[in-house]
Every structure is written in C-alpha cells, then in structure tokens.
Design an enzyme around this catalytic site. Structure first.
Site, short mmCIF file in Angstrom:
data_model
loop_
_atom_site.label_atom_id
_atom_site.label_comp_id
_atom_site.label_asym_id
_atom_site.label_seq_id
_atom_site.Cartn_x
_atom_site.Cartn_y
_atom_site.Cartn_z
N ALA A 9 2.54 -7.03 -5.69
CA ALA A 9 2.53 -5.58 -5.90
C ALA A 9 3.63 -4.91 -5.10
O ALA A 9 3.45 -3.84 -4.54
CB ALA A 9 1.17 -5.01 -5.50
N ARG A 15 10.88 2.61 -13.79
CA ARG A 15 10.72 3.24 -15.11
C ARG A 15 9.53 4.19 -15.18
O ARG A 15 9.41 4.95 -16.14
CB ARG A 15 10.62 2.16 -16.21
CG ARG A 15 11.98 1.52 -16.50
CD ARG A 15 11.84 0.24 -17.32
NE ARG A 15 11.19 0.50 -18.58
CZ ARG A 15 10.58 -0.43 -19.32
NH1 ARG A 15 10.55 -1.69 -18.90
NH2 ARG A 15 10.03 -0.13 -20.46
N GLY A 80 12.61 -11.60 -5.57
CA GLY A 80 12.12 -12.39 -6.69
C GLY A 80 10.66 -12.78 -6.52
O GLY A 80 10.11 -12.71 -5.42
N THR A 81 10.06 -13.20 -7.63
CA THR A 81 8.62 -13.49 -7.61
C THR A 81 8.28 -14.68 -6.70
O THR A 81 7.23 -14.69 -6.06
CB THR A 81 8.10 -13.77 -9.04
OG1 THR A 81 8.98 -14.72 -9.66
CG2 THR A 81 8.07 -12.51 -9.88
N TYR A 348 -25.16 27.46 -10.96
CA TYR A 348 -24.49 26.55 -10.03
C TYR A 348 -25.50 26.11 -8.97
O TYR A 348 -26.05 26.94 -8.23
CB TYR A 348 -23.30 27.23 -9.33
CG TYR A 348 -22.75 26.36 -8.22
CD1 TYR A 348 -22.26 25.07 -8.50
CD2 TYR A 348 -22.76 26.79 -6.90
CE1 TYR A 348 -21.80 24.25 -7.48
CE2 TYR A 348 -22.29 25.96 -5.88
CZ TYR A 348 -21.82 24.70 -6.18
OH TYR A 348 -21.37 23.88 -5.18
N ASN A 368 -23.69 28.45 -1.35
CA ASN A 368 -23.73 27.36 -0.36
C ASN A 368 -22.61 27.43 0.66
O ASN A 368 -22.61 26.69 1.63
CB ASN A 368 -23.71 26.00 -1.06
CG ASN A 368 -22.46 25.81 -1.89
OD1 ASN A 368 -21.92 26.75 -2.46
ND2 ASN A 368 -21.98 24.58 -1.97
N THR A 405 -36.45 38.14 -10.89
CA THR A 405 -35.11 38.22 -11.48
C THR A 405 -34.20 39.10 -10.64
O THR A 405 -34.60 40.17 -10.21
CB THR A 405 -35.24 38.79 -12.91
OG1 THR A 405 -35.94 37.85 -13.68
CG2 THR A 405 -33.88 39.05 -13.51
C1 UD1 Z 1 8.25 -12.54 -14.70
C2 UD1 Z 1 8.43 -14.04 -14.92
C3 UD1 Z 1 8.55 -14.30 -16.42
C4 UD1 Z 1 7.35 -13.76 -17.15
C5 UD1 Z 1 7.15 -12.30 -16.83
C6 UD1 Z 1 5.85 -11.80 -17.39
C7 UD1 Z 1 9.62 -14.85 -12.96
C8 UD1 Z 1 10.90 -15.28 -12.39
N1 UD1 Z 1 9.61 -14.46 -14.22
O1 UD1 Z 1 9.44 -11.93 -15.12
O2 UD1 Z 1 8.68 -15.69 -16.66
O3 UD1 Z 1 7.50 -13.94 -18.54
O4 UD1 Z 1 7.10 -12.08 -15.40
O5 UD1 Z 1 5.77 -10.42 -17.22
O6 UD1 Z 1 8.60 -14.89 -12.26
N2 UD1 Z 1 7.54 -8.70 -7.79
C9 UD1 Z 1 7.40 -8.59 -6.43
N3 UD1 Z 1 8.43 -8.94 -5.62
C10 UD1 Z 1 9.61 -9.40 -6.11
C11 UD1 Z 1 9.75 -9.51 -7.50
C12 UD1 Z 1 8.69 -9.15 -8.32
O7 UD1 Z 1 6.32 -8.18 -5.95
O8 UD1 Z 1 10.49 -9.71 -5.30
C13 UD1 Z 1 6.43 -8.31 -8.66
C14 UD1 Z 1 6.84 -7.10 -9.49
O9 UD1 Z 1 6.41 -5.92 -8.85
C15 UD1 Z 1 6.10 -7.34 -10.79
C16 UD1 Z 1 5.95 -8.85 -10.88
O10 UD1 Z 1 6.18 -9.35 -9.57
O11 UD1 Z 1 4.81 -6.79 -10.78
C17 UD1 Z 1 6.89 -9.47 -11.88
O12 UD1 Z 1 8.21 -9.23 -11.47
P1 UD1 Z 1 9.35 -8.89 -12.52
O13 UD1 Z 1 10.61 -8.73 -11.80
O14 UD1 Z 1 8.91 -7.79 -13.41
O15 UD1 Z 1 9.40 -10.25 -13.33
P2 UD1 Z 1 9.85 -10.41 -14.81
O16 UD1 Z 1 11.30 -10.30 -14.90
O17 UD1 Z 1 9.04 -9.51 -15.69
#
Ligand code: UD1
Ligand code: CA
Length: 450
Positions: A9, A15, A80-81, A348, A368, A405
C-alpha cells in the site's frame, strides 16, 4: 500452517488526483485497504504487515483502526513490487509459515480464492493467482508449461508471442515466508522499467528447481482501483453483490438498485427495505423490521418488528428495541428507545433514554446542547409527551407522566404528574372579525390610489 499477510500500500495513485493516499479512498464506507485486509482476515493470519509509503501516517492509522494487530512497515522509495515485499522481511524474521502478498488497491479477492491458494501451496513452493483477461492490456503474462508456472513476464518486457498470452498475473502471490525472501534477495532491477519486480521470483524459483503453479479466479476479483472512474465502477460492483446477497439471505428489497449498503451492514431475514434507503457504516437491522423509503441509517441497531421511516434519520448510537416506531422526519442520535415506544412525526431525540410504550408527540425536541456541553434526557415508561414539547436537558420525565402540548420542560417531572409550561390562552371576543374588516378596507384604499 500459519499465514502472514503482506499488503502492499505504498503507491501514490497519481491518477486519483487526490491529497488522500489511493488506498484510503472508500467503497461501501470502508477504505480500499480495509477491504483488502478483510479478505485476508478470512485466513486468520498470525501476522498482517502493511507496506506503506505515500501518506504513510494516514495509511498506518487506517490499518490500525481496522486491526490492532496490523504491523506497518515503511517503503520510503517505491522501487517496485519486489522491493516493497522485501520491506516486510524484518517483521517476518523467524516466522515459519506461508506469506501471501495482497494489494491495498485490490478490494475484491474472495476468501475462497485465498483458501484455494493456501491449499495449492501445500503442493507447490510458489502459488500465483491468475485470471483469463478479457483484455490482457498491460498485465504481466503467466507463461505455463502444463500445470506448472514457468515465469511471469511483465508486459513491458514481453515479446509479441508472450503478449498474445491471455492468462494474466493478478499480483497475489503465496510462498513460504523464508522461501519468498530468499528468492527476493536475488531479484535485480535489470528490466524495461528499472524496478525490482516481485514477479521475477517465479523464474528464479524455477531455475533453482522449485515448483510454481497458478490458481485461477474470476477477473472481477482482481479489479484494482487506479482512478475515480474505477472507484465508481468498484462501488457499483460492491452494491450489486450486497443487494443480491441480502435478497439471497431473505431480505425483501422493493427497488434493489436504490438501496445502498456499507461493507458491514447486517440485515435479518424477512426485513423489508423500501426504495431509496442508505445504510451507512455500522448498521444492524434485525428480522422482520421495516425500513421505509428515503431513510438514512448509520451506527445504529434496529430490533425485530420495528418500523423506521419514511424519511427517518438514525444517527450513531440510535438503539431501537423490539417493535419501536420511528416515523417521518424524525432524527434519533445516541438514544435508546425501549420496546413499543413511538416517535412518529418531526422530532429530534438525542442523548436520551426512552422507556417502554412511551409515545412522543409530533415536533418534540430534546434540547441536548447548551452550546458547549451535551446533556441527557431521561424519559420513563408509559409516558405521553405532548406535541411540540421542548425537553431542556438535563431533565427527567418519570414513568406514566405527561407533558402538555407546547410545554418547555426545564424541571424534572415526577412519576404520574402532568407538566404544563406555556402561556395561558385568552379569547378576545370579536377581535378577529374587527381586525379583518380593518385590513380589508385598508387594502381597498390602497387599490384606489394606484
Ligand atoms: C503488477 C505486476 C503485474 C500484474 C499487475 C496486476 C509486478 C512487477 N507486476 O504490475 O504482473 O499483472 O500488478 O495489477 O509486480 N507498490 C508498492 N511499492 C512499489 C511498487 C508498487 O507498494 O514500490 C504497490 C502499488 O501501490 C500497487 C501494487 O503494488 O498497489 C502494484 O504496483 P504497480 O506498480 O501498479 O504494478 P503493476 O505495474 O500494475
Ligand atoms: Ca497496478
């Protein structure tokens, strides 16, 4: 085996064009994050780790508000994730169980789906939740070899053959916690996006001789929210499901499309809900109650056989016992009404306690608030409150008492007494007739002059 949830999160959600972090936007009265936590909670996780970044303090507060047990870790840069999941490593140090990665912006993953993933995990080292996409767009693609998952290739890194695959990655992944972090340690950012991809752990696992597979779900479950338009679509999806669940459970909805539920609304069987009713958060309606048209309920409890509305407002702390009647243009706040009591019109009742079988006349108000403090009104059983009574709190009406009343009640009324507090009426003989004649002739004079 014990389960840990890792909920990502940290993203900003540009967007949404909002000051609020994306995961705190609400559907059905609860933040997206809470929906994700609720679906994960069905696995009775031993640990819940929320990875925060943008708006970390607000996200942390929301996570804690839903669950005291939630642990929050900070991802200060969104690399990244894979990098995001790694932030949970410290919190899961020594944890011997399965870790499952969920997303704060993906509210609809079903409990059964997560249970299927945990079951598949017993037979495989890594389990990914996939779906057949109607429009695969930019999702990561799942490269299969029979039942085995070989790799996840991100859209940006995929060739045309891989892009033609319609089986897509939802993002939800499950592996034993220590295995997950071992694999993540080997992930690099050498790819088209320059990010640490969580998805790379599949290729790495396979190269090490570990097994990976896919559990499939309905595409609707994997819906992620990135914009206000998607938020609105998600709200509709939630409401559609809540309405059909309610009817499935024996509730009559006369005009289902006009009734709005919250994530936690409970309605008993044989309750009847008329058109245009809104259930804000925290509402319980027991069996056989009727909520009539255009009523708004929040944080309240309606017992069996009660009737509320039309056009009633029940605010937090409204507690109706069995067979209570609340009529049109009545507002109830932080007040309990005992069995069989009635407030039928234009009143009320706030910060009050009302006894059994008491009847509160039209236009009654519990005064109240003195501008600084709130005060309590206590009304006994079998009381008759006359129309347009002002109850200046703190004040008590005893059992079987009565107010005339128009009375302004400023002192307690003992059991069985009548309170009268209004100017005595006087009739002036012929006064009205004389007054009308005078006014009419004045009007005629004025007409002549123009
Ligand atoms: C990711 C997947 C993709 C999948 C898609 C589904 C990866 C590399 N790719 O892509 O295969 O089809 O989700 O929706 O995992 N987030 C963080 N920290 C970060 C990056 C992301 O908390 O550093 C959170 C984002 O807030 C989001 C989620 O992870 O809620 C997914 O990240 P996002 O960058 O949207 O991944 P996608 O490109 O959609
Ligand atoms: Ca996404």
């Amino acid at each position: 085996m014990a389960v840990a949830l890792i909920i990502l999160a940290a993203g900003k959600g540009s967007r949404m064009k909002s000051d609020l972090p994306k995961v705190l936007h609400k559907i059905a009265g609860a933040p997206l994050l809470v929906h994700a936590m609720k679906s994960g909670a069905s696995l009775e996780p031993e640990k819940t780790i929320v990875v925060t970044g943008h708006g970390a303090e607000l996200v942390e507060a929301a996570a804690r508000d839903w669950s005291d047990d939630a642990q929050v870790v900070l991802q200060s840069e969104q690399l990244g994730t894979g990098h995001a999941v790694l932030q949970a490593q410290g919190a899961l140090d020594g944890f011997e169980g399965d870790a499952i990665v969920l997303y704060g912006d993906t509210p609809f993953i079903q409990a059964e789906t997560l249970e299927a993933m945990i079951a598949a995990r017993a037979e495989n080292d890594v389990v990914v939740l996939g779906f057949d996409a109607a429009d695969p767009g930019r999702y990561g693609r799942l490269v299969m070899q029979g039942d085995a998952l070989d790799a996840i290739i991100e859209y940006k890194d995929a060739d045309d053959t891989t892009r033609a695959i319609t089986l897509c990655n939802s993002g939800v992944i499950c592996a034993k916690s220590d295995v997950l972090f071992d694999l993540l340690d080997k992930v690099t950012d050498e790819n088209a996006a320059g990010e640490y991809y969580l998805t790379d752990i599949i290729g790495i696992a396979r190269a090490q001789g570990l097994s990976a597979t896919v559990v499939r779900c309905n595409e609707a479950e994997t819906m992620g929210i990135n914009s206000r338009a998607e938020l609105a679509v998600a709200e509709v999806a939630f409401q559609t499901r809540a309405r059909s669940d309610a009817m499935e459970n024996g509730v009559t909805l006369q005009a289902p499309d006009t009734v709005y539920f919250s994530h936690d609304t409970y309605i008993g069987t044989d309750a009847i809900i008329e058109p245009n009713v809104v259930f804000a958060v925290g509402v319980t309606v027991e069996n056989n109650a009727t909520i009539r048209a255009f009523s708004h309920l929040e944080g309240c409890h309606v017992s069996r056989d009660s009737v509320v509305g039309p056009y009633a407002r029940l605010r937090p702390g409204a507690e109706l016992a069995e067979g209570v009647k609340i009529g049109n243009f009545v507002e109830i706040k932080n007040a309990s009404l005992d069995a069989g009591s009635k407030v039928n019109h234009l009143s009320y009742i706030g910060d009050a306690q009302v006894g059994e079988r008491t009847n509160i006349g039209a236009g009654t108000i519990t005064c109240n608030y003195d501008g600084v403090f709130k005060h309590k009104t206590t009304i006994g059983a079998d009381v008759f409150v006359g129309s347009n009574t002002m109850l200046v709190a703190p004040v008590t009406l005893g059992d079987a008492s009565m107010t005339a009343t128009g009375t302004v009640v400023t002192r307690d009324v003992p059991d069985g007494d009548l309170a009268v507090g209004r100017a005595r009426q006087e009739n002036k003989a012929g006064f009205a007739r004389r007054m009308f004649e005078k006014l009419k002739s004045k009007k005629a004079e004025a007409a002549k002059e123009t």
